[in-house]
Motif scaffolding. Structure first.
Motif, PDB file in Angstrom:
ATOM      1  N   ILE A  88     -21.307 -20.430  -0.156  1.00 25.06           N
ATOM      2  CA  ILE A  88     -21.403 -19.029  -0.537  1.00 25.06           C
ATOM      3  C   ILE A  88     -22.588 -18.416   0.195  1.00 25.06           C
ATOM      4  N   TYR A 109     -24.684 -14.892   0.535  1.00 26.43           N
ATOM      5  CA  TYR A 109     -24.920 -13.611  -0.129  1.00 26.43           C
ATOM      6  C   TYR A 109     -25.271 -12.545   0.898  1.00 26.43           C
ATOM      7  N   TYR A 134     -20.364 -13.146  -0.557  1.00 23.94           N
ATOM      8  CA  TYR A 134     -20.506 -12.438  -1.828  1.00 23.94           C
ATOM      9  C   TYR A 134     -21.422 -11.241  -1.584  1.00 23.94           C
ATOM     10  N   ILE A 143     -16.069 -10.417  -3.395  1.00 23.24           N
ATOM     11  CA  ILE A 143     -16.085 -11.779  -2.867  1.00 23.24           C
ATOM     12  C   ILE A 143     -14.975 -11.854  -1.816  1.00 23.24           C
TER      13      ILE A 143
END
Length: 78
Positions: free
Chosen positions: A30, A32, A66, A73
């Motif tokens: 993930i 950001y 994200y 997302i």
């Protein structure tokens, strides 16, 4: 794991925002982001992350962006 670096000989260290090992045997990367940058801008970066993690672990790997500002997302393929 959050904010961990992986050192690859002969390359710059790679720092991942988050790496998650799920209960069903999958690794999720993930990254950001803030603002409204198009996800296409990050395809190469995330493909490199997926490739590196796939080489280190023999598990399925998925990668996501994200967007903190919107909560969106986006799964990154490729």
């Amino acid at each position: 794991l959050m904010e961990r670096s992986i050192v690859v000989p002969g390359e710059q260290p790679r720092r991942f925002d988050r790496v998650v090992w799920t209960a069903d045997g999958e690794i999720q990367i993930i990254d950001y982001k803030t603002g409204h940058q198009p996800s296409k801008k990050y395809r190469k970066q995330m493909a490199g992350y997926k490739r590196l993690i796939s080489e280190l672990y023999s598990m399925p790997v998925k990668a996501f962006l994200y967007y903190l500002d919107t909560g969106q997302i986006v799964e990154m393929y490729g």
